[in-house]
Design a protein around this motif. Structure first.
Motif, PDB file in Angstrom:
ATOM      1  N   LEU A 112       0.727  -1.012  -0.116  1.00  0.00           N
ATOM      2  CA  LEU A 112       0.127  -0.063   0.052  1.00  0.00           C
ATOM      3  C   LEU A 112       0.818   1.489  -0.183  1.00  0.00           C
ATOM      4  CD1 LEU A 112      -2.704  -1.045   2.391  1.00  0.00           C
ATOM      5  CD2 LEU A 112      -3.359  -1.108   0.059  1.00  0.00           C
ATOM      6  N   ARG A 113       1.852   1.221   0.732  1.00  0.00           N
ATOM      7  CA  ARG A 113       2.702   2.492   0.691  1.00  0.00           C
ATOM      8  C   ARG A 113       3.787   2.603  -0.269  1.00  0.00           C
ATOM      9  NH1 ARG A 113       5.560   4.539   5.578  1.00  0.00           N
ATOM     10  NH2 ARG A 113       5.506   6.500   3.871  1.00  0.00           N
ATOM     11  N   THR A 114       4.474   1.547  -2.176  1.00  0.00           N
ATOM     12  CA  THR A 114       4.643   1.738  -2.666  1.00  0.00           C
ATOM     13  C   THR A 114       3.873   2.199  -3.803  1.00  0.00           C
ATOM     14  OG1 THR A 114       4.103  -1.318  -3.417  1.00  0.00           O
ATOM     15  CG2 THR A 114       6.277  -0.174  -1.581  1.00  0.00           C
ATOM     16  N   MET A 115       2.370   1.898  -3.688  1.00  0.00           N
ATOM     17  CA  MET A 115       0.951   2.219  -4.352  1.00  0.00           C
ATOM     18  C   MET A 115       0.722   3.758  -4.381  1.00  0.00           C
ATOM     19  SD  MET A 115      -1.521  -1.162  -4.495  1.00  0.00           S
ATOM     20  CE  MET A 115      -2.501   0.123  -5.339  1.00  0.00           C
ATOM     21  N   GLY A 116       1.548   4.794  -3.195  1.00  0.00           N
ATOM     22  CA  GLY A 116       1.247   5.700  -2.916  1.00  0.00           C
ATOM     23  C   GLY A 116       0.517   6.137  -1.467  1.00  0.00           C
ATOM     24  N   LEU A 117       0.004   5.353  -0.390  1.00  0.00           N
ATOM     25  CA  LEU A 117      -0.851   5.546   0.401  1.00  0.00           C
ATOM     26  C   LEU A 117       0.497   6.744   1.704  1.00  0.00           C
ATOM     27  CD1 LEU A 117      -3.135   4.200  -0.938  1.00  0.00           C
ATOM     28  CD2 LEU A 117      -3.217   3.277   2.251  1.00  0.00           C
ATOM     29  N   THR A 118      -0.436   7.421   2.008  1.00  0.00           N
ATOM     30  CA  THR A 118       0.873   8.176   2.870  1.00  0.00           C
ATOM     31  C   THR A 118       1.082   7.732   4.234  1.00  0.00           C
ATOM     32  OG1 THR A 118      -1.136   9.585   3.450  1.00  0.00           O
ATOM     33  CG2 THR A 118      -0.157  10.240   1.521  1.00  0.00           C
ATOM     34  N   GLU A 119       1.331   7.805   5.020  1.00  0.00           N
ATOM     35  CA  GLU A 119       1.308   6.771   6.300  1.00  0.00           C
ATOM     36  C   GLU A 119       0.404   7.758   6.996  1.00  0.00           C
ATOM     37  OE1 GLU A 119       4.901   8.809   9.128  1.00  0.00           O
ATOM     38  OE2 GLU A 119       6.491   7.941   7.646  1.00  0.00           O
ATOM     39  N   ARG A 157      -5.085   6.260   9.347  1.00  0.00           N
ATOM     40  CA  ARG A 157      -6.405   5.644   9.672  1.00  0.00           C
ATOM     41  C   ARG A 157      -7.489   4.550   9.333  1.00  0.00           C
ATOM     42  NH1 ARG A 157      -5.306  10.841   7.241  1.00  0.00           N
ATOM     43  NH2 ARG A 157      -5.035  10.466   5.120  1.00  0.00           N
ATOM     44  N   VAL A 158      -6.466   3.658   8.101  1.00  0.00           N
ATOM     45  CA  VAL A 158      -7.483   2.372   7.771  1.00  0.00           C
ATOM     46  C   VAL A 158      -6.552   1.867   9.192  1.00  0.00           C
ATOM     47  CG1 VAL A 158      -6.593   0.840   6.869  1.00  0.00           C
ATOM     48  CG2 VAL A 158      -6.207   2.394   5.768  1.00  0.00           C
ATOM     49  N   PHE A 159      -5.662   1.947   9.843  1.00  0.00           N
ATOM     50  CA  PHE A 159      -5.527   0.863  11.548  1.00  0.00           C
ATOM     51  C   PHE A 159      -7.006   0.984  12.774  1.00  0.00           C
ATOM     52  CE2 PHE A 159      -2.633  -1.246   8.982  1.00  0.00           C
ATOM     53  CZ  PHE A 159      -2.796  -2.680   9.112  1.00  0.00           C
ATOM     54  N   PHE A 160      -7.199   2.778  12.118  1.00  0.00           N
ATOM     55  CA  PHE A 160      -7.321   3.313  13.405  1.00  0.00           C
ATOM     56  C   PHE A 160      -8.916   2.592  13.205  1.00  0.00           C
ATOM     57  CE2 PHE A 160     -10.444   6.496  14.620  1.00  0.00           C
ATOM     58  CZ  PHE A 160     -10.063   6.969  15.849  1.00  0.00           C
ATOM     59  N   ALA A 170      -1.851   1.953  15.253  1.00  0.00           N
ATOM     60  CA  ALA A 170      -2.166   2.383  14.061  1.00  0.00           C
ATOM     61  C   ALA A 170      -0.782   3.155  13.817  1.00  0.00           C
ATOM     62  CB  ALA A 170      -3.509   3.175  14.023  1.00  0.00           C
ATOM     63  N   ARG A 171      -0.072   3.651  14.747  1.00  0.00           N
ATOM     64  CA  ARG A 171       1.154   4.677  14.599  1.00  0.00           C
ATOM     65  C   ARG A 171       2.229   3.757  14.380  1.00  0.00           C
ATOM     66  NH1 ARG A 171       2.228   9.212  18.992  1.00  0.00           N
ATOM     67  NH2 ARG A 171       4.073   9.092  17.661  1.00  0.00           N
ATOM     68  N   ARG A 172       1.735   2.746  15.162  1.00  0.00           N
ATOM     69  CA  ARG A 172       3.271   1.563  14.462  1.00  0.00           C
ATOM     70  C   ARG A 172       3.429   1.706  13.178  1.00  0.00           C
ATOM     71  NH1 ARG A 172       4.510  -3.780  17.952  1.00  0.00           N
ATOM     72  NH2 ARG A 172       5.983  -4.978  16.441  1.00  0.00           N
ATOM     73  N   ALA A 173       1.876   1.501  12.582  1.00  0.00           N
ATOM     74  CA  ALA A 173       1.651   0.555  11.230  1.00  0.00           C
ATOM     75  C   ALA A 173       2.000   1.677   9.865  1.00  0.00           C
ATOM     76  CB  ALA A 173       0.326   0.041  10.470  1.00  0.00           C
ATOM     77  N   ALA A 174       1.619   3.115  10.297  1.00  0.00           N
ATOM     78  CA  ALA A 174       1.979   3.652   9.736  1.00  0.00           C
ATOM     79  C   ALA A 174       3.544   3.841   9.714  1.00  0.00           C
ATOM     80  CB  ALA A 174       1.152   5.016  10.251  1.00  0.00           C
ATOM     81  N   ARG A 175       4.098   3.908  11.239  1.00  0.00           N
ATOM     82  CA  ARG A 175       5.445   4.046  10.492  1.00  0.00           C
ATOM     83  C   ARG A 175       6.627   3.017  10.111  1.00  0.00           C
ATOM     84  NH1 ARG A 175       6.837   7.347  16.216  1.00  0.00           N
ATOM     85  NH2 ARG A 175       5.543   8.849  16.107  1.00  0.00           N
ATOM     86  N   MET A 176       5.871   2.115   9.454  1.00  0.00           N
ATOM     87  CA  MET A 176       6.637   0.600   9.047  1.00  0.00           C
ATOM     88  C   MET A 176       6.845   0.823   8.000  1.00  0.00           C
ATOM     89  SD  MET A 176       5.444  -3.344   8.471  1.00  0.00           S
ATOM     90  CE  MET A 176       4.905  -3.215  10.384  1.00  0.00           C
TER      91      MET A 176
END
Length: 433
Positions: free
Chosen positions: A324-331, A336-339, A418-424
């Protein structure tokens, strides 16, 4: 091309797909289900407890106000000296001009009605049984205005015959084994005056009405007698013991204390229902706060399980996060997805808890009746609790604060995983794929 707004539709779609995924696909873990059930049970317990506490207080206050005056005005005892022996003795305060005083008090703004009353202690006997009772001398008009006394669902007999008899509580009737039409002997220690002193007065009265006020202590000790008969029986000819006062807002009865004292004149004293039961109501309020805090901790513990479930979900979805990150999703989008995954759990658990809590509160009386039947009456003892049933009163404020607490805790504990997932780091997430 402008970036999508926060909490866009695709973020909800991804979060919902993760929650719907099978466990083998890295979907919702057992910990998430545990947290959902825990939140539901915690919210249910919180709502049901608040409803029961509110219902208990409402029933307790209603039994007080339905069978007692909101305030009572009486005269202070007087000290009298014997001119021959110089002895000093105390004479109970009496109200000689009680009709005039009652009319004066009734003119105070907010006072709905007033009534002179005779009060006295007696021993009631019948069928070789006896019981201490408190007699209230009132008029028929005033007795008919007491909602808890005249309730046809809990009373037997007719108040139209009150002028030729007495009305007694169901507890006295049960202990003396009497009913409507039976005779009860009342023994007053301060009775007839004779040349040899005062002798106890013993008079038999017919029971014309049996009532239940909803309070164990009232039903077990209270007798109503016509005003004129009570004046004669207790040697109160031409006087009254007190003036009962009823106000428009009983919860603010303290606001009328000073006006009543000023209108009643020198020597007057005021005693209201809060003076008699204020400490008990304060204890109930404090217990409500303590119970809310304790049950809030249980909801917090259940909400903490969301953190464990989300951490496992993030670990299982590491490859998806990298893609998802390589497709362009931001942190922020990943956060927000995991939140939303955690928030969905909190919202569903809270909704289930509200439904269960409301259902439990609406049926608590039936549940207690069943428990009483199973335990032989030991689950709810009126002589200890004071009232005969355990009611529940659902209030919008109680439900709102239970829902608000549950959702707030669920959202807060979701932020960390959720922050942990975003910072991966997407590179690290895809390195071994």
């Amino acid at each position: 091309m402008p970036s999508p707004a926060p909490f866009s539709r695709y973020e909800f779609m991804i979060a919902w797909r993760y929650l719907r995924a099978r466990r083998a696909e890295g979907g919702v873990s057992v910990m998430t289900w545990i947290s959902l059930v825990g939140i539901a049970l915690g919210v249910m317990a919180l709502i049901a407890t608040l409803a029961v506490r509110a219902g208990f207080r409402a029933e307790f206050v209603d039994t007080i106000l339905g069978a007692n005056a909101h305030s009572t005005v009486y005269m202070a005892p007087q000290r009298v000296e014997n001119e021959f022996t110089d002895d000093v003795y105390v004479v109970p305060g009496r109200i000689a001009d009680y009709d005039a005083m009652a009319a004066t008090l009734a003119q105070i703004p907010g006072v709905t009605r007033t009534a002179p009353v005779i009060r006295g202690q007696v021993m009631a006997t019948a069928n070789d049984s006896s019981n201490v009772a408190e007699v209230f001398g009132v008029t028929l008009d005033e007795l008919e205005k007491m909602s808890r006394i005249v309730d046809p669902r809990t009373s037997v007999g007719s108040l139209q015959d009150f002028d030729r008899g007495i009305a007694i509580g169901s507890g006295i009737a049960r202990e003396l084994a009497v009913g409507v039409g039976d005779k009860v002997r009342l023994i007053a220690p301060e009775g007839a005056r004779t040349a040899f002193g005062t002798t106890p007065r013993v008079t038999a009265y017919e029971v014309v009405y049996v009532f239940s006020a909803g309070r164990y202590d009232i039903d077990r000790t209270r007798i109503y007698m016509p005003m004129a008969e009570a004046q004669s029986y207790f040697n109160r000819e031409g006087v009254a013991d007190e003036i009962e006062v009823f106000v428009s807002d009983p919860e603010r009865v303290d606001d009328w204390t000073l006006p009543l004292l000023q209108a009643a004149g020198p020597g007057a004293q005021v005693w209201n229902w809060r003076d008699a039961s204020g400490s008990f109501l304060s204890a109930l309020d404090m217990e409500d706060d303590v119970m809310f805090v304790i049950l809030s901790v249980l909801v917090l513990i259940a909400s903490m399980n969301i953190t464990s479930g989300l951490i496992m979900l993030v670990k299982n979805k590491g490859r998806d996060i990298g893609i998802l990150r390589t497709m362009g999703l931001t942190e922020g989008a990943v956060l927000r997805v995991f939140f939303l995954c955690g928030a969905f759990t909190g919202v569903l658990g809270t909704l289930a808890g509200v439904v269960l809590g409301v259902a439990l509160a609406l049926n608590v009386d039936s549940i207690m009746a069943g428990l009483n039947a199973l335990t032989g009456g030991g689950a709810w003892q009126p002589e200890v609790r004071g009232i005969y049933r355990l009611p529940a009163e659902l209030r919008a404020w109680d439900i709102a604060r239970a829902v608000g607490l549950s959702l707030a805790l669920s959202f807060i504990v979701t932020i960390f995983p959720a922050r942990r997932a975003a910072r991966m780091n997407p590179v690290e997430a895809l390195r071994y794929e």
